[in-house]
Design a protein around this motif. Structure first.
Motif: not given
Length: 117
Positions: A8-11, A59-68, A70-73
């Motif tokens: 499961i994707d933690p982001v 979202i700048l604190q975490d690359e995975a969150l920054r990309e995540g 965008k994918a989430y929505t």
């Protein structure tokens, strides 16, 4: 099977939990006190103007969150506003809704308390 299919994707779990447990969430570049782009700054100003208490997620604190996010929505830009778990849109949509009075109406209809400016 790939790891992405098995795990499961933690982001996405973080994003889902954040929008579920807070009435208004703004995924943004920077923080509400120090936005790091004009679009995030505009969204913060609008939310402050309508008096909505909100959580800003940098979202700048975490690359995975920054990309995540965008994918989430499936929405390519930041900031992204959520009200009561529902994705509202980015800076342009938030501005247009605010100018038309629709943002305030949406928040009131969803039971988000608004303060006075």
């Amino acid at each position: 099977m790939t790891d992405q299919v098995v795990a499961i994707d933690p982001v996405h779990t973080f994003i889902a939990d954040t929008v579920k447990t807070n009435d208004v969430v703004l995924f943004m570049k920077g923080t509400p006190d120090a936005p790091r782009c004009g679009f995030s700054s505009l969204a913060v100003q609008i939310l402050d103007h309508v008096g909505a208490t909100f959580v800003g997620v940098d979202i700048l604190q975490d690359e995975a969150l920054r990309e995540g996010i965008k994918a989430y929505t499936d929405w390519p830009t930041i900031p992204q506003l959520y009200v009561k778990g529902e994705f509202v849109g980015g800076s342009d949509i938030v501005r247009e809704m605010f100018n038309a009075g629709e943002l305030q109406t949406l928040m009131v209809e969803k039971g988000v308390p608004l303060g006075q400016d």
